[in-house]
Motif scaffolding. Structure first.
Motif, mmCIF file in Angstrom:
data_model
loop_
_atom_site.group_PDB
_atom_site.id
_atom_site.type_symbol
_atom_site.label_atom_id
_atom_site.label_comp_id
_atom_site.label_asym_id
_atom_site.label_seq_id
_atom_site.Cartn_x
_atom_site.Cartn_y
_atom_site.Cartn_z
ATOM 1 N N GLU A 1 -3.976 14.456 -12.379
ATOM 2 C CA GLU A 1 -4.896 15.701 -12.158
ATOM 3 C C GLU A 1 -6.280 15.112 -11.693
ATOM 4 N N GLY A 2 -6.814 15.704 -10.712
ATOM 5 C CA GLY A 2 -8.108 15.186 -10.250
ATOM 6 C C GLY A 2 -8.079 14.193 -9.025
ATOM 7 N N ARG A 3 -6.693 13.970 -8.607
ATOM 8 C CA ARG A 3 -6.495 13.167 -7.539
ATOM 9 C C ARG A 3 -6.180 14.220 -6.312
ATOM 10 N N THR A 4 -6.341 13.524 -4.987
ATOM 11 C CA THR A 4 -5.746 14.368 -4.065
ATOM 12 C C THR A 4 -4.621 13.776 -3.394
ATOM 13 N N SER A 5 -4.354 14.503 -1.990
ATOM 14 C CA SER A 5 -3.367 13.867 -1.145
ATOM 15 C C SER A 5 -3.551 12.573 -0.613
ATOM 16 N N LYS A 6 -5.043 12.237 -0.892
ATOM 17 C CA LYS A 6 -5.190 10.828 -0.218
ATOM 18 C C LYS A 6 -5.025 9.749 -1.131
ATOM 19 N N HIS A 7 -4.612 10.056 -2.361
ATOM 20 C CA HIS A 7 -4.233 9.217 -3.377
ATOM 21 C C HIS A 7 -3.503 7.823 -2.762
ATOM 22 N N THR A 8 -4.161 6.585 -2.993
ATOM 23 C CA THR A 8 -3.360 5.172 -2.485
ATOM 24 C C THR A 8 -3.292 4.490 -3.533
ATOM 25 N N ILE B 1 0.893 -1.023 0.218
ATOM 26 C CA ILE B 1 0.076 -0.114 -0.082
ATOM 27 C C ILE B 1 0.952 1.158 0.011
ATOM 28 N N PHE B 2 0.648 2.041 -1.050
ATOM 29 C CA PHE B 2 1.574 3.214 -0.956
ATOM 30 C C PHE B 2 0.720 4.430 -0.943
ATOM 31 N N GLY B 3 1.182 5.480 -0.297
ATOM 32 C CA GLY B 3 0.599 6.798 -0.118
ATOM 33 C C GLY B 3 1.430 7.814 0.603
ATOM 34 N N ILE B 4 0.996 8.815 0.732
ATOM 35 C CA ILE B 4 1.703 10.129 1.340
ATOM 36 C C ILE B 4 1.582 9.981 2.826
ATOM 37 N N GLU C 1 6.880 10.721 0.732
ATOM 38 C CA GLU C 1 6.779 12.097 1.096
ATOM 39 C C GLU C 1 6.060 12.637 0.155
ATOM 40 N N GLU C 2 5.471 13.986 0.328
ATOM 41 C CA GLU C 2 4.271 14.538 -0.467
ATOM 42 C C GLU C 2 5.130 15.174 -1.678
ATOM 43 N N ASP C 3 6.199 15.563 -1.382
ATOM 44 C CA ASP C 3 7.174 16.117 -2.587
ATOM 45 C C ASP C 3 7.474 15.114 -3.555
ATOM 46 N N SER C 4 7.383 13.811 -3.126
ATOM 47 C CA SER C 4 8.043 12.825 -3.946
ATOM 48 C C SER C 4 6.989 11.884 -4.694
ATOM 49 N N PHE C 5 5.640 12.326 -4.483
ATOM 50 C CA PHE C 5 4.511 11.668 -5.010
ATOM 51 C C PHE C 5 3.770 12.359 -6.075
#
Length: 129
Positions: free
Chosen positions: A55-62, A6-9, A47-51
């Motif tokens: 477009e249309g996705r948010t920082s919850k993108h998993t 599972i990958f995510g911020i 890390e947020e700056d590496s993901f």
């Protein structure tokens, strides 16, 4: 056998990792008849700056990657996708637009587990469902 990555911020995924693991286990059990005690979940925090995501996705993108023995039907895979999408939205407020799922299937003889090739093991669950 199944292993899930599972990958995510980090700041979004780490606080909910136990719930994510629980949901994925429930979905694997329901769609793939996977034994409830079989959990091999790996959380990979980014890390947020590496993901970078669409477009249309948010920082919850998993992103969910499932490695499994081959043999499940197309119908059972589609059922798994729908269960994950529904439960992530209902329980975690992560919309289907923010969830990507990939299943990587390999033959039993491509897995070495419990000291043997998996095609030499007696499994306590069905694969061809």
């Amino acid at each position: 056998m199944g292993q899930i990555k599972i990958f995510g911020i980090r700041e979004n995924l780490h606080p909910i990792k136990e719930k994510v693991s629980e949901i994925l286990s429930e979905c694997m059990f329901e769609a793939f008849q996977f034994p409830k005690e079989k959990k091999a979940h790996r959380f990979i925090y980014i890390e947020e700056d590496s993901f970078i995501y669409f477009e249309g996705r948010t920082s919850k993108h998993t992103i969910i990657e499932i490695s499994a023995f081959e043999g499940r039907s197309v119908e059972s895979k589609k059922k798994l996708y729908q269960l994950i999408f529904e439960k992530f939205e209902t329980n975690l407020a992560i919309t289907p637009m923010d969830v990507e799922i990939t299943i990587f299937e390999t033959p039993l003889h491509n897995w070495g587990i419990r000291g043997k090739s998996a095609d030499e093991l007696t499994l306590n669950y069905k694969i061809n469902i």
